[in-house]
Motif scaffolding. Structure first.
Motif, mmCIF file in Angstrom:
data_model
loop_
_atom_site.group_PDB
_atom_site.id
_atom_site.type_symbol
_atom_site.label_atom_id
_atom_site.label_comp_id
_atom_site.label_asym_id
_atom_site.label_seq_id
_atom_site.Cartn_x
_atom_site.Cartn_y
_atom_site.Cartn_z
ATOM 1 N N TRP A 228 -21.123 -27.579 -25.331
ATOM 2 C CA TRP A 228 -19.763 -27.415 -24.816
ATOM 3 C C TRP A 228 -19.624 -28.256 -23.549
ATOM 4 C CZ3 TRP A 228 -23.150 -23.754 -26.348
ATOM 5 C CH2 TRP A 228 -22.794 -22.908 -27.404
ATOM 6 N N HIS B 278 -18.944 -20.711 -34.615
ATOM 7 C CA HIS B 278 -20.208 -20.355 -33.975
ATOM 8 C C HIS B 278 -20.081 -20.481 -32.465
ATOM 9 C CE1 HIS B 278 -22.884 -19.666 -37.362
ATOM 10 N NE2 HIS B 278 -22.348 -20.694 -37.981
ATOM 11 N N ALA B 279 -19.422 -21.558 -31.995
ATOM 12 C CA ALA B 279 -19.271 -21.766 -30.560
ATOM 13 C C ALA B 279 -18.466 -20.651 -29.915
ATOM 14 C CB ALA B 279 -18.595 -23.109 -30.295
ATOM 15 N N ARG C 50 -25.709 -26.545 -30.637
ATOM 16 C CA ARG C 50 -24.344 -26.392 -30.163
ATOM 17 C C ARG C 50 -24.237 -26.893 -28.729
ATOM 18 N NH1 ARG C 50 -23.054 -20.314 -30.455
ATOM 19 N NH2 ARG C 50 -25.274 -20.176 -29.895
ATOM 20 N N ALA D 245 -18.664 -24.960 -36.918
ATOM 21 C CA ALA D 245 -19.172 -25.240 -35.570
ATOM 22 C C ALA D 245 -18.308 -24.561 -34.511
ATOM 23 C CB ALA D 245 -19.212 -26.747 -35.341
#
Length: 533
Positions: free
Chosen positions: A456, A24-25, A454, A21
């Motif tokens: 943030w 990918h972020a 995803r 994860a």
């Protein structure tokens, strides 16, 4: 006695899931893990998920009938079932460790993200796109068909079990998905259609049943995660449109994360840095479009065009000499008129990134602009919707559908409620739902959510950003980074953090409240340097 029920358990979240994860972020090619695949352990969250699973197995009476247990030899699967049995106070049934239940082998693509596969093994990526996931076998690895072949031999053994009614299998997402396909005898189109709308969540439960030995299997439950919803310490899952998608907490955005997710190198000319088109600016509100346009330049965007109401076009051209200006027809009230998009065909077709919304102030003309975007922009043009364009987008889901994957939305809380058709809840939940509905990357209140799950959270910023024009600066910064070549998630995460950090700098210089949106513009290049751009 014969097995008439199969309960398939996917392992809880692993440390490799967490590393993937983050990779990918950050847009990284390689997933940094400390163990070979067979030895990857559970994360602390995965252990908690396993305990919640154990309570669920006990509540459902997993051992009410004679049970046998087959487990993958991989550590994370072994840990999951052991923790679950202990947490549920269950007596361990006879355990068989079977290597046919191991995770799918990825060969040369092991520990690579999708971008890493494309960048480091472009030939394999081309083969995958040609053959499809069902048949593509990476060098040294397995296709889905390969996994299904070993599972067919495993299920031949199931019919030989004579001392149990229920088989519990603890394994991996690919094993759960493909075991279901084998039992239900799904062909390639049927399986791929199912997989398009369903994922196997960590610590989930899938159940199959048949009436008699040799009879057909039916699917009773797929990727059930209700036990995780009920446990405040376990991961949350959302179910929308028949899809079960694990949702984790947003990844905090830090300067180090951005430095490891470097923006694309800029070209040497204004065309090499991308062509930006900002559409907005009614007669009474041209300043909003000008703020956005200037922000696009401040982050390094190249050639800029502003499309504003014709009565203010000359004034905007003088006030912002760095920009070309395209006058838009307006109605008697100074609003951008219906049909204005017809005069933008060349600009929309040649732009790398288009921002629509800042300074628009009337629904009919705005709706006409937004509805016509998908057919007017280039095939690779990225679109950002802000302000009034978001107010009309809720009624244009079908018209915006061709832009899925190259669309960014920057709603405030009121605009988010209109897009969702309900009262707002929390920013993370709302942003994720909008992202999924529109296939867009969404920046909402400091949270950025992508349609693939995803998310943030900005690591800075304060209340001073809640000032007139601040959102126009953010949407313009996103658009400029998109024009430079950043992907939709990267541009939105970077711009959201840069926007917030610029506010922090002004909070020190001016005060926590009272600085102006236009003052953010001068801080943006300095913040970009601090972040290594």
């Amino acid at each position: 006695m014969a097995v008439t029920e199969i309960w398939l358990v996917r392992h809880g979240e692993s440390t490799a899931n967490v590393a993937a994860a983050r990779a990918h972020a950050a847009g990284a090619d390689v997933i940094e893990v400390d163990h070979r695949d067979a030895d990857v352990p559970l994360s602390p969250l995965g252990e908690e998920q396993s305990r919640a699973l154990g309570a669920e197995l006990a509540e459902r009476g997993v051992d009410d009938v004679p049970v046998v247990l087959w487990v993958s030899p991989y550590r994370r699967a072994q840990q999951t079932i052991s923790i679950a049995l202990e947490a549920g106070g269950l007596t361990e049934p006879p355990r068989r460790v079977d290597e046919r239940l191991r995770d799918r082998e990825l060969g040369v693509l092991d520990r690579l993200t999708r971008s890493g596969s494309a960048n480091l093994h472009p030939d394999e990526e081309q083969r995958r796109q040609w053959l499809g996931k069902y048949y593509h076998r990476p060098a040294g690895g397995e296709s889905w068909v390969d996994v299904m072949l070993r599972l067919r031999t495993l299920f031949a053994d199931v019919d030989r079990i004579q001392d149990a009614d229920r088989l519990v299998i603890a394994a991996h997402d690919a094993v759960v998905m493909l075991a279901m396909a084998v039992c239900l005898d799904l062909d390639e189109p049927e399986l791929m259609a199912f997989a398009e709308d369903h994922t196997v969540a960590n610590a989930s439960l899938t159940r199959l049943r048949r009436d008699t030995l040799g009879g057909p299997w039916t699917l009773e439950e797929f990727s059930g995660t209700g036990h995780l919803d009920e446990d405040p310490d376990a991961a949350v899952t959302n179910t929308k449109a028949g899809r079960t998608t694990p949702v984790s907490e947003p990844i905090p955005v830090t300067p180090n994360l951005l430095r490891g997710w470097a923006l694309p190198e800029v070209g040497g000319s204004k065309y090499g840095r991308g062509q930006v088109l900002v559409v907005g600016g009614a007669a009474k509100t041209p300043g909003a479009a000008m703020l956005s346009a200037t922000a696009a330049l401040r982050v390094g965007g190249g050639r800029l065009t502003l499309a504003v109401a014709e009565s203010v076009a000359l004034h905007v051209a003088v006030a912002l000499p760095e920009s070309g200006v395209q006058p838009l027809p307006e109605d008697d009230g100074g609003h951008v008129a219906v049909g204005a998009i017809q005069g933008l065909a060349d600009d929309l077709g040649s732009a790398d990134a288009v921002l629509v919304g800042p300074g628009l102030d009337e629904p009919d003309g705005s709706r006409d602009l937004v509805a016509g975007l998908a057919s007017a922009v280039g095939d690779e043009t990225v679109v950002v919707l802000d302000a009034f364009a978001l107010g009309v987008a809720a009624d244009l889901v079908d018209e915006l559908a061709p832009l899925r994957g190259r669309l960014v939305m920057t709603p405030n809380s009121g605009e988010a409620e209109r897009l969702l058709g309900r009262d707002s809840s929390d920013d993370h939940t709302d942003a994720a739902e909008i992202a999924e509905r529109y296939g867009a990357v969404v920046s909402l209140g400091g949270v950025v959510a992508a349609p693939d799950g995803r998310s943030w959270a900005k690591g800075t910023g304060a209340g001073g950003l809640g000032t007139s024009g601040s959102g126009d600066v953010l949407s313009g910064a996103i658009t400029g980074l998109l024009a430079r070549g950043a992907d939709v998630a990267q541009a939105t995460v970077w711009a959201t953090q840069v926007h917030a950090a610029a506010g922090d700098r002004l909070a020190v210089q001016v005060g926590p409240m009272g600085y102006l949106a236009s003052e953010l513009l001068g801080e943006i290049p300095r913040v970009l340097v601090e972040f290594g751009a």
